[in-house]
Design a protein around this motif. Structure first.
Motif, mmCIF file in Angstrom:
data_model
loop_
_atom_site.group_PDB
_atom_site.id
_atom_site.type_symbol
_atom_site.label_atom_id
_atom_site.label_comp_id
_atom_site.label_asym_id
_atom_site.label_seq_id
_atom_site.Cartn_x
_atom_site.Cartn_y
_atom_site.Cartn_z
ATOM 1 N N ASN A 85 -2.090 20.761 -19.964
ATOM 2 C CA ASN A 85 -3.099 20.698 -18.851
ATOM 3 C C ASN A 85 -3.581 19.368 -19.194
ATOM 4 O OD1 ASN A 85 -3.213 23.873 -19.212
ATOM 5 N ND2 ASN A 85 -2.538 23.133 -17.397
ATOM 6 N N LEU A 86 -3.112 18.203 -19.245
ATOM 7 C CA LEU A 86 -3.958 17.203 -19.578
ATOM 8 C C LEU A 86 -3.717 15.954 -18.289
ATOM 9 C CD1 LEU A 86 -2.077 16.370 -23.027
ATOM 10 C CD2 LEU A 86 -4.222 17.540 -22.609
ATOM 11 N N LEU A 87 -4.328 15.023 -18.565
ATOM 12 C CA LEU A 87 -4.205 13.986 -17.567
ATOM 13 C C LEU A 87 -3.240 12.894 -18.059
ATOM 14 C CD1 LEU A 87 -7.904 12.917 -16.349
ATOM 15 C CD2 LEU A 87 -6.811 14.705 -15.640
ATOM 16 N N TYR A 88 -2.596 12.148 -17.252
ATOM 17 C CA TYR A 88 -1.605 11.401 -17.624
ATOM 18 C C TYR A 88 -1.401 10.007 -16.855
ATOM 19 C CZ TYR A 88 3.120 9.519 -19.095
ATOM 20 O OH TYR A 88 4.384 8.894 -19.614
ATOM 21 N N TRP A 89 -1.358 8.934 -17.554
ATOM 22 C CA TRP A 89 -1.284 7.706 -16.707
ATOM 23 C C TRP A 89 0.032 6.856 -17.184
ATOM 24 C CZ3 TRP A 89 -2.327 2.266 -18.013
ATOM 25 C CH2 TRP A 89 -2.440 1.306 -17.264
ATOM 26 N N CYS A 120 0.786 -0.958 -0.032
ATOM 27 C CA CYS A 120 -0.061 0.020 0.011
ATOM 28 C C CYS A 120 0.770 1.251 0.090
ATOM 29 C CB CYS A 120 -0.965 0.028 1.050
ATOM 30 S SG CYS A 120 -2.187 1.458 1.292
ATOM 31 N N GLN A 121 0.799 2.050 -1.263
ATOM 32 C CA GLN A 121 1.536 3.071 -1.160
ATOM 33 C C GLN A 121 0.771 4.278 -1.869
ATOM 34 O OE1 GLN A 121 5.049 1.381 -3.443
ATOM 35 N NE2 GLN A 121 5.922 2.937 -2.846
ATOM 36 N N THR A 122 1.199 5.545 -1.512
ATOM 37 C CA THR A 122 0.750 6.718 -2.220
ATOM 38 C C THR A 122 1.868 7.038 -3.114
ATOM 39 O OG1 THR A 122 -0.585 7.194 -0.379
ATOM 40 C CG2 THR A 122 -0.213 9.035 -1.833
ATOM 41 N N PHE A 123 1.465 7.212 -4.413
ATOM 42 C CA PHE A 123 2.326 7.366 -5.564
ATOM 43 C C PHE A 123 2.319 8.710 -5.862
ATOM 44 C CE2 PHE A 123 1.127 2.918 -5.742
ATOM 45 C CZ PHE A 123 2.312 2.396 -5.805
ATOM 46 N N ASN A 124 3.446 9.540 -6.024
ATOM 47 C CA ASN A 124 3.661 10.799 -6.509
ATOM 48 C C ASN A 124 3.673 10.827 -7.825
ATOM 49 O OD1 ASN A 124 6.356 10.324 -7.027
ATOM 50 N ND2 ASN A 124 6.978 11.249 -5.089
ATOM 51 N N THR A 125 4.205 12.156 -8.555
ATOM 52 C CA THR A 125 3.914 12.306 -9.724
ATOM 53 C C THR A 125 5.070 11.208 -10.590
ATOM 54 O OG1 THR A 125 3.412 14.460 -9.764
ATOM 55 C CG2 THR A 125 4.269 13.848 -11.881
ATOM 56 N N GLU A 126 6.060 11.318 -9.802
ATOM 57 C CA GLU A 126 7.394 10.333 -10.531
ATOM 58 C C GLU A 126 7.281 8.944 -10.147
ATOM 59 O OE1 GLU A 126 8.554 14.033 -11.396
ATOM 60 O OE2 GLU A 126 9.276 12.244 -12.132
ATOM 61 N N HIS A 127 6.576 8.507 -9.366
ATOM 62 C CA HIS A 127 6.319 7.058 -9.247
ATOM 63 C C HIS A 127 4.910 6.602 -8.802
ATOM 64 C CE1 HIS A 127 10.641 7.229 -8.632
ATOM 65 N NE2 HIS A 127 10.675 7.954 -7.905
ATOM 66 N N GLY A 128 4.068 6.470 -9.846
ATOM 67 C CA GLY A 128 2.690 6.046 -9.569
ATOM 68 C C GLY A 128 2.009 5.302 -10.623
ATOM 69 N N TYR A 129 0.846 4.529 -10.112
ATOM 70 C CA TYR A 129 0.343 4.008 -11.005
ATOM 71 C C TYR A 129 -1.400 4.853 -11.108
ATOM 72 C CZ TYR A 129 2.642 -0.137 -9.064
ATOM 73 O OH TYR A 129 3.389 -1.110 -8.632
ATOM 74 N N GLY A 130 -1.326 5.844 -10.458
ATOM 75 C CA GLY A 130 -2.818 6.628 -10.563
ATOM 76 C C GLY A 130 -2.451 7.745 -11.729
ATOM 77 N N ILE A 131 -3.717 8.297 -11.759
ATOM 78 C CA ILE A 131 -3.810 9.286 -12.795
ATOM 79 C C ILE A 131 -3.351 10.585 -12.306
ATOM 80 C CG2 ILE A 131 -5.481 10.537 -13.889
ATOM 81 C CD1 ILE A 131 -5.595 7.892 -14.815
ATOM 82 N N VAL A 132 -2.503 11.153 -12.974
ATOM 83 C CA VAL A 132 -1.850 12.568 -12.676
ATOM 84 C C VAL A 132 -2.578 13.700 -13.534
ATOM 85 C CG1 VAL A 132 0.051 14.052 -12.639
ATOM 86 C CG2 VAL A 132 0.349 11.532 -12.400
ATOM 87 N N ASP A 133 -3.272 14.837 -12.836
ATOM 88 C CA ASP A 133 -3.892 15.776 -13.378
ATOM 89 C C ASP A 133 -3.191 16.942 -13.381
ATOM 90 O OD1 ASP A 133 -5.650 17.795 -14.093
ATOM 91 O OD2 ASP A 133 -7.433 16.977 -12.931
ATOM 92 N N TYR A 134 -2.663 17.495 -14.753
ATOM 93 C CA TYR A 134 -1.898 18.517 -14.689
ATOM 94 C C TYR A 134 -2.490 19.756 -14.971
ATOM 95 C CZ TYR A 134 2.234 15.724 -14.916
ATOM 96 O OH TYR A 134 3.136 14.675 -14.698
ATOM 97 N N LEU A 192 -2.020 8.158 -22.354
ATOM 98 C CA LEU A 192 -1.222 6.718 -21.780
ATOM 99 C C LEU A 192 0.177 6.769 -22.329
ATOM 100 C CD1 LEU A 192 -4.062 4.031 -22.184
ATOM 101 C CD2 LEU A 192 -3.925 6.228 -20.579
ATOM 102 N N SER A 193 0.869 6.408 -21.395
ATOM 103 C CA SER A 193 2.472 6.030 -21.650
ATOM 104 C C SER A 193 2.422 4.873 -22.314
ATOM 105 C CB SER A 193 3.378 5.949 -20.542
ATOM 106 O OG SER A 193 3.217 4.889 -19.704
ATOM 107 N N PRO A 194 3.391 4.418 -23.304
ATOM 108 C CA PRO A 194 3.520 3.083 -23.755
ATOM 109 C C PRO A 194 3.874 1.858 -22.545
ATOM 110 C CG PRO A 194 5.442 4.448 -24.273
ATOM 111 C CD PRO A 194 4.445 5.231 -23.751
ATOM 112 N N PRO A 195 3.342 0.831 -22.767
ATOM 113 C CA PRO A 195 3.745 -0.103 -21.782
ATOM 114 C C PRO A 195 4.946 -0.289 -21.551
ATOM 115 C CG PRO A 195 2.846 -1.241 -23.643
ATOM 116 C CD PRO A 195 2.571 0.397 -24.002
#
Length: 388
Positions: A332-336, A20-34, A294-297
């Protein structure tokens, strides 16, 4: 201001993402909203749909082979509709339709010099007058009730086209007399499923929009082409863009980057220009939509027998990701980050050992795509502030 969502201990398809982690912009599985201006409106709409069940949310994903395989988008559609309600399928290209007795030819835009192709890059043409093409729902879609059908059509003449229900009765019969020849037009009807389209030889079918009649819920569409790169957006005809507007999408997902990452001669500035231009074109057609990159896998190349993990990463992979993040911030996009959702750099090898990736260490197996789609789904729920 960017908002970051974490995911903790999600059970997925029999596997467990432990910890269980909280992931930040640099390390995350979550949606980042710019800082997307439409984010709050979409969050409110999703919550409204969940509670009041009185609206329709449309999601469309554009991408390369990871999208065109169907496994990723089918899983995302199933999960979304299971939770929020089933409002239909959305955009379908002719390649996705069951061609009864193969009475229609399918033409691929990549194999012809013709440039006037609808969204998705395929056209269906009858082999003879009166040929029928049958539209059949897959097993995951309910077969009862009425459907709104929007057909993208073009004809060289005034020959008619008909929609036939399961009893062979015509729900709709259009004369193309008042339609300007060789111009794509949308024609609308309401019918039951399955149904057939009957047309004469001069008619071309560019695609269909399928939505359940007076039914709230989510629509999840996909337009994927195997070898696509983002540059294709700058080559699309105006027809593609007008059809994009017709989808009235609330969320546009762009899943590109794998083919660019494998390009040893990728021009970073040209790639950035193509990405920005594509985003601006989408926003012009859908000013209220949220755009998610979405980034490439995670990827590896196998042309070396030895070497470190880093030496097996495609040479342009980091260029693609850094450019995507820079553009996401600027626009100002979302990023995953799909790579980090897989566990980080070189985890594609582990996915292969577990039967989740193919031997080329580029594409995933059906289960790998299903797991990826569920991670994205859980990320979206967290981002929207909706409990699992």
């Amino acid at each position: 201001m960017k908002r970051v969502i974490g995911i903790c201990g999600i059970a997925i398809m029999g596997l467990m993402l432990s910890g269980c982690q909280t992931f930040n912009t640099e390390h995350g599985y979550g949606i980042v909203d710019y800082g997307n201006d439409n984010s709050d409106a979409l969050k409110n709409k999703m919550r409204q749909l969940l509670i009041e069940k009185n609206t329709v949310v449309s999601i469309i994903q554009f991408g390369d082979a990871h999208t065109s395989t169907g496994y990723f988008i089918e899983t995302l559609r199933h999960l979304m509709q299971q939770r929020f309600g089933n409002a239909g399928i959305g955009w379908m290209t002719p390649i996705a339709i069951n061609r009864s007795a193969y009475q229609w030819d399918i033409i691929n835009s990549q194999n012809t010099l013709q440039t006037d192709f609808p969204m998705g890059g395929y056209i269906a043409k009858p082999k003879h007058n009166g040929a029928e093409i049958k539209v059949v729902l897959n097993s995951g879609q309910p077969r009862v009730g009425l459907w709104n059908v929007h057909l993208m059509l073009k004809s060289k003449t005034t020959e008619p086209i008909s929609i036939l229900d399961t009893d062979g009765k015509a729900d709709l019969s259009y004369s193309l007399m008042n339609i300007e020849p060789n111009q794509w037009r949308v024609m609308n009807t309401v019918t039951t499923m399955p149904f057939s389209i009957r047309a004469d030889s001069q008619v071309e079918l560019g695609g269909l929009w399928l939505q359940k009649h007076n039914q709230p819920g989510v629509i999840v569409s996909a337009v994927g082409m195997k070898d696509a790169q983002l540059v294709a957006w700058n080559q699309w005809s105006p027809q593609w863009l007008s059809e994009l507007q017709m989808t009235n999408s609330d969320l546009v997902i762009l899943e590109y980057g794998t083919n660019e990452a494998l390009d040893k001669n990728l021009d970073a500035q040209e790639y950035r220009t193509n990405l920005v231009t594509s985003i601006q074109r989408i926003r012009k057609q859908l000013p209220n939509a949220v755009i998610l990159l979405l980034s490439p896998p995670d990827l590896m190349i196998q042309n070396q027998q030895k070497g470190t993990c880093v030496e097996h990463v495609p040479i342009s992979y980091e260029i693609v990701k850094s450019t995507q993040i820079a553009v996401a911030k600027a626009e100002n996009l979302l990023y995953w980050d799909w790579q980090k959702a897989m566990g980080g750099r070189c985890n594609i090898a582990k996915w292969y050992s577990e039967g989740l990736a193919q031997k080329d260490l580029i594409h995933l197996t059906p289960l790998g795509y299903e797991i990826s789609a569920e991670i994205l789904y859980q990320s979206l729920l967290q981002y929207w502030g909706i409990a699992k």
